[in-house]
Scaffold this active site. Sequence first.
Site, PDB file in Angstrom:
ATOM      1  N   ASP A  52       0.857  -1.189   0.000  1.00 12.86           N
ATOM      2  CA  ASP A  52       0.000   0.000   0.000  1.00 12.86           C
ATOM      3  C   ASP A  52       0.891   1.237   0.000  1.00 12.86           C
ATOM      4  O   ASP A  52       1.707   1.402   0.912  1.00 12.86           O
ATOM      5  CB  ASP A  52      -0.901  -0.018   1.243  1.00 12.86           C
ATOM      6  CG  ASP A  52      -1.960   1.066   1.200  1.00 12.86           C
ATOM      7  OD1 ASP A  52      -1.886   1.948   0.316  1.00 12.86           O
ATOM      8  OD2 ASP A  52      -2.866   1.030   2.060  1.00 12.86           O
TER       9      ASP A  52
ATOM     10  N   HIS B 197      -0.511   4.403  -0.258  1.00 17.03           N
ATOM     11  CA  HIS B 197      -1.252   5.523   0.339  1.00 17.03           C
ATOM     12  C   HIS B 197      -1.180   6.809  -0.503  1.00 17.03           C
ATOM     13  O   HIS B 197      -1.167   7.904   0.047  1.00 17.03           O
ATOM     14  CB  HIS B 197      -0.714   5.815   1.749  1.00 17.03           C
ATOM     15  CG  HIS B 197      -1.668   5.451   2.838  1.00 17.03           C
ATOM     16  ND1 HIS B 197      -1.823   6.207   3.986  1.00 17.03           N
ATOM     17  CD2 HIS B 197      -2.528   4.414   2.966  1.00 17.03           C
ATOM     18  CE1 HIS B 197      -2.724   5.638   4.774  1.00 17.03           C
ATOM     19  NE2 HIS B 197      -3.159   4.558   4.180  1.00 17.03           N
TER      20      HIS B 197
ATOM     21  N   GLU C 138      -1.232  -0.903  -4.114  1.00 15.16           N
ATOM     22  CA  GLU C 138      -2.456  -0.154  -3.801  1.00 15.16           C
ATOM     23  C   GLU C 138      -2.191   1.346  -3.759  1.00 15.16           C
ATOM     24  O   GLU C 138      -1.183   1.776  -3.198  1.00 15.16           O
ATOM     25  CB  GLU C 138      -2.941  -0.653  -2.437  1.00 15.16           C
ATOM     26  CG  GLU C 138      -4.093   0.090  -1.834  1.00 15.16           C
ATOM     27  CD  GLU C 138      -4.560  -0.603  -0.550  1.00 15.16           C
ATOM     28  OE1 GLU C 138      -4.446  -1.843  -0.443  1.00 15.16           O
ATOM     29  OE2 GLU C 138      -5.029   0.101   0.361  1.00 15.16           O
TER      30      GLU C 138
ATOM     31  N   GLU D 178     -10.392   2.799  -2.015  1.00 16.81           N
ATOM     32  CA  GLU D 178     -10.881   3.105  -0.677  1.00 16.81           C
ATOM     33  C   GLU D 178     -11.338   4.560  -0.555  1.00 16.81           C
ATOM     34  O   GLU D 178     -12.103   4.895   0.329  1.00 16.81           O
ATOM     35  CB  GLU D 178      -9.805   2.792   0.370  1.00 16.81           C
ATOM     36  CG  GLU D 178      -8.611   3.713   0.333  1.00 16.81           C
ATOM     37  CD  GLU D 178      -7.454   3.195   1.182  1.00 16.81           C
ATOM     38  OE1 GLU D 178      -6.875   2.159   0.804  1.00 16.81           O
ATOM     39  OE2 GLU D 178      -7.133   3.797   2.205  1.00 16.81           O
TER      40      GLU D 178
ATOM     41  N   ASP E 178     -14.950   0.437  -0.002  1.00 16.43           N
ATOM     42  CA  ASP E 178     -15.070   0.237   1.442  1.00 16.43           C
ATOM     43  C   ASP E 178     -16.563   0.188   1.772  1.00 16.43           C
ATOM     44  O   ASP E 178     -17.299   1.116   1.441  1.00 16.43           O
ATOM     45  CB  ASP E 178     -14.374   1.399   2.173  1.00 16.43           C
ATOM     46  CG  ASP E 178     -14.320   1.192   3.675  1.00 16.43           C
ATOM     47  OD1 ASP E 178     -15.382   0.887   4.268  1.00 16.43           O
ATOM     48  OD2 ASP E 178     -13.230   1.349   4.251  1.00 16.43           O
TER      49      ASP E 178
ATOM     50  N   HIS F 213     -11.876  -2.803   1.056  1.00 18.34           N
ATOM     51  CA  HIS F 213     -11.061  -2.094   2.048  1.00 18.34           C
ATOM     52  C   HIS F 213     -11.760  -2.194   3.392  1.00 18.34           C
ATOM     53  O   HIS F 213     -12.972  -2.010   3.473  1.00 18.34           O
ATOM     54  CB  HIS F 213     -10.985  -0.632   1.593  1.00 18.34           C
ATOM     55  CG  HIS F 213     -10.252   0.295   2.502  1.00 18.34           C
ATOM     56  ND1 HIS F 213     -10.884   1.272   3.258  1.00 18.34           N
ATOM     57  CD2 HIS F 213      -8.930   0.448   2.755  1.00 18.34           C
ATOM     58  CE1 HIS F 213      -9.975   1.975   3.920  1.00 18.34           C
ATOM     59  NE2 HIS F 213      -8.785   1.496   3.637  1.00 18.34           N
TER      60      HIS F 213
HETATM   61 MG    MG Z   1      -4.988   1.588   1.590  1.00 17.15          MG
END
Ligand code: MG
Length: 380
Positions: A183, A185, A209, A235, A257, A284
């Site tokens: 991930d 971010h 991700e 997400e 999510d 997510h």
């Molecule tokens: Mg994430």
Amino acid sequence: MKIARMETFQVPPRWLLLRIETDDGVVGWGEPVVEGRAGAVEAAIGELADYLIGRDPLRIEDHWQVLTKGGFYRGGPVLSSAVAGIDQALWDIAGKARSLPVYDLLGGPVRERVRIYGWIGGDRPDELADHARRQIDGGLTAVKMNGSGELTAIDTPARTRDIVQRVEAVRVAVGDDHDIALDFHGRFTPAMSRRVLPLLEPYLPLFVEEPVVPELTRDIGRIAASTSIPIALGERLFSRWDFRDALQAGIAVAQPDLSHAGGISEVRRIAAAAETYGVSVAPHCPLGPISLAASLQIDVAIPNFLIQEQSLGIHYNESSDLLDYLVDTSVLELRDGHIDRPTGPGLGIEVDEALVRRVAKEHRWRSPIWRHPDGSLAEW
Ligand SMILES: [Mg+2]
């Protein structure tokens, strides 16, 4: 049956729970929260309750249409998460009213167990490798890690090699029979993404991700085309319309999510849209037990499910953890890296309401603010 009462509870570590009660005593639970904005979502729930009180809880789709579109202004994390939690609670009520799991109302199960992954953390490659080994020894078949700390727009060779070495250490630790997901971010620029992702290809990550921030979702195709690594995101997208650009651009994994993207109703539709592009779904879920329970209902019902996130032991859960608010924690127990198909009615969990009422109070969890050495804001 009519909706008689809607109550919200802010609970540790950073969650918001919603309880909807009907006039004949059926209770449904939802988890409507944006991490760091629990109070804002709670206020939105209060506004939406004006419409819902006194109405039939089983008209889920009509309520979804009214709540998402009837206020003229639409979309975004706060409104979409408020609707998501309400939608979860209404599906919980619909299942309990008919003594069926939600997935049985969606066409029945297509799988018997749900593969999950666990988070690993650590600053140094050897710490990450240790943590990964412990997770695999504990039965997991896949782990996910943050791919980097904060990064500048085009960072140094040393920082770039550090990213690669961390992944290499984890691959050596877990071997080729287990999966590693990374991930980022949204910490890469497109330029950093195109520089770093090809260097990670030899380690065969399950997916990478959010290489870039959601504002650049429209451009994700250029990044996907620059690497053989499957690209995952979603997400911070809130509807099937938000996902449209990403699906067309060539992502491999959609990550809606259940507590942000309009709940069970909308995530099922996002999954169907993803299926038309050959895209897998990995919901997510760094949140609480109701969000995970709602995710599991979708995971069991959709054909293009890949893997499920869950927050057991995640770094955010300092004061309380995933299973604390459940009467029977065995429904979320891991076996061989999977959670068995839940069989209870509705969302398949029983919330410990007495505990929720006892510990509920306003919390002030906020996303960390990171800065670069020159003082400017860095992506967290
Ligand atoms: Mg994430």
